[in-house]
Design an enzyme around this catalytic site. Structure first.
Site, short mmCIF file in Angstrom:
data_model
loop_
_atom_site.label_atom_id
_atom_site.label_comp_id
_atom_site.label_asym_id
_atom_site.label_seq_id
_atom_site.Cartn_x
_atom_site.Cartn_y
_atom_site.Cartn_z
N HIS A 129 -38.40 -10.82 -24.65
CA HIS A 129 -38.83 -9.76 -25.57
C HIS A 129 -37.65 -9.29 -26.42
O HIS A 129 -36.51 -9.29 -25.94
CB HIS A 129 -39.38 -8.57 -24.77
CG HIS A 129 -40.52 -8.93 -23.86
ND1 HIS A 129 -40.33 -9.23 -22.53
CD2 HIS A 129 -41.84 -9.06 -24.12
CE1 HIS A 129 -41.51 -9.53 -21.99
NE2 HIS A 129 -42.43 -9.44 -22.92
N ASP B 173 -33.51 -12.16 -23.11
CA ASP B 173 -34.82 -11.78 -22.58
C ASP B 173 -35.89 -12.28 -23.56
O ASP B 173 -35.64 -12.36 -24.77
CB ASP B 173 -34.88 -10.26 -22.45
CG ASP B 173 -36.12 -9.78 -21.73
OD1 ASP B 173 -36.04 -9.49 -20.53
OD2 ASP B 173 -37.19 -9.67 -22.39
N HIS C 100 -35.55 -1.98 -24.16
CA HIS C 100 -36.58 -1.43 -25.07
C HIS C 100 -36.42 0.08 -25.29
O HIS C 100 -37.01 0.63 -26.23
CB HIS C 100 -37.99 -1.67 -24.51
CG HIS C 100 -38.38 -3.10 -24.45
ND1 HIS C 100 -38.36 -3.93 -25.55
CD2 HIS C 100 -38.81 -3.88 -23.41
CE1 HIS C 100 -38.75 -5.15 -25.20
NE2 HIS C 100 -39.03 -5.15 -23.90
N ASP D 162 -37.44 -13.96 -18.23
CA ASP D 162 -38.85 -14.15 -18.58
C ASP D 162 -39.12 -15.21 -19.65
O ASP D 162 -40.29 -15.52 -19.89
CB ASP D 162 -39.54 -12.81 -18.92
CG ASP D 162 -38.69 -11.88 -19.76
OD1 ASP D 162 -37.64 -12.32 -20.25
OD2 ASP D 162 -39.08 -10.70 -19.93
ZN LIG Z 1 -38.68 -9.15 -21.20
#
Ligand SMILES: [Zn+2]
Length: 372
Positions: free
Chosen positions: A190, A188, A151, A275
């Site tokens: 996200h 991931d 991120h 995740d």
């Molecule tokens: Zn994540």
């Protein structure tokens, strides 16, 4: 006499493990991204006897010049300065009585006095893995580092991430090993907004991501495909909450494989976040440990077919400790060609499939993927 083909099969794969206890010194308190993640993973690798089968690689810190391939000098200085302030003796109590043991860089991302140095080693750990694979010291490698990175943008910490470890590694590989094309696959849950941003106009890096959508950080819709010379080298597959192994596998086989074959990477980097697992309460995807292992299998086959097996994993998210430990072990088992994958948590009973056919049809149109 042994013929070469069968000889190759009996030569064990050399798989690198990058780890150092310094990664436990990024103290985030009761935050989901905490040192216990790596403690659980490393204990599991020891207890199951898997660690003995791996080649330990000692991480080095990334240099400032290496960080600057992705981040602004001002941003790097700010992280260093904030950590230094936290090292100073506590000031006299203020009216509110609050001391300053930690600093929040954004609403999700906290650092302690050691975090700057640990983050240098997190970025450097992935570089260590890349160096070992590119120099032939190991066949593949997994950097078990924290803080995670995908991120983090040019000048901003976000979503538990300080420096964008995988983006720095891709730039490093291009510059130091004279490569022209690197693939980053990010599973991931996200979207790796920082990685996408870094390479959005760069045709040398293909960024492929599967992620729950709509979800944090809000980016990663299917029509975000890159700009200018980089148009077509960003591939986003937004996943609907409830999808599981079947959907992930189809996206890997029907989207990632053909776009990778077309791109012909010379190195594959993987942002491995565990995740999307059904038991990870941070999100709502329904992947199992077996599903992760099957995705790793696809990545390994791609690396073998396209880039002499060069494959480097780096840890991103994954907050259920049992899931993170079992999934990391399963990843190593696939890399080691182990015959059996253990999945102590089993499959989800809450998988939904609605909306998938339309979505995969759409991405094939956008990225001109024709059925072979
Ligand atoms: Zn994540």
């Amino acid at each position: 006499m042994v013929c070469l083909a069968s000889y190759a099969k009996i030569v064990a794969m050399k798989v690198g493990l990058v780890y150092d206890p310094i990664y436990l010194e990024h103290d985030t308190g009761s935050h989901p991204e905490n040192p216990q993640r790596l403690v659980a993973i490393m204990s599991h690798l020891e207890e199951t006897g898997l660690k003995k089968k791996l080649t330990s690689l000692t991480p080095r810190p990334a240099t400032i010049q290496e960080l600057e391939m992705v981040h602004s000098p001002e941003y790097i200085s700010r992280i260093k300065r904030e950590a230094e302030i936290l090292r100073r003796p506590s000031p006299p109590p203020t009216l509110s009585g609050e001391g300053r043991a930690a600093c929040w860089l954004d609403p999700d991302t906290v650092i302690c006095s050691r975090s700057y140095e640990v983050a240098l080693y997190a970025a450097g750990g992935v570089l260590t893995a890349v160096e070992a694979v590119m120099n032939g010291g190991v066949d593949t490698a997994f950097a078990l580092v924290r803080p995670p990175g995908h991120h983090a943008t040019h000048d901003r910490a976000m979503g538990f991430c300080i420096f964008n470890n995988v983006a720095i590694a891709a730039k490093f590989a291009l510059d130091n090993f004279n490569l022209s094309r690197v693939l980053i696959a990010d599973f991931d849950v996200h979207h790796g907004n920082g990685t996408q941003e870094t390479f959005y106009a760069d045709p040398k890096v293909l960024y492929f991501s599967t992620h729950q959508y709509p979800f944090y950080p809000g980016t990663g819709w299917i029509d975000e495909i890159g700009v200018g010379e980089g148009e077509g080298t960003t591939v986003n597959f937004p996943m609907i909450a409830g999808w599981g192994d079947e959907e992930y596998l189809r996206v890997f086989n029907e989207v990632l494989v053909p776009v990778a074959q077309r791109f012909r990477p010379e190195l594959i980097l993987v942002s491995a976040g565990f995740d999307p697992h059904w038991a990870d309460s941070i999100a709502m995807m329904q992947v199992s440990v077996t599903g992760f292992a099957q995705m790793v299998e696809v990545l390994k086959k791609l690396a073998t077919e396209l880039c002499q097996g060069r494959l480097v994993f780096t840890l991103e998210g994954g907050y259920n400790l049992q899931v993170a430990a079992a999934s990391t072990k399963a990843t190593f088992d696939v890399l080691l060609d182990s015959p059996e994958i253990t999945d102590p948590l089993g499959k989800s009973s809450r998988v939904r499939h609605e909306g998938f056919e339309g979505r995969i049809k759409k991405i094939k149109q956008i990225h001109h993927i024709v059925k072979s």
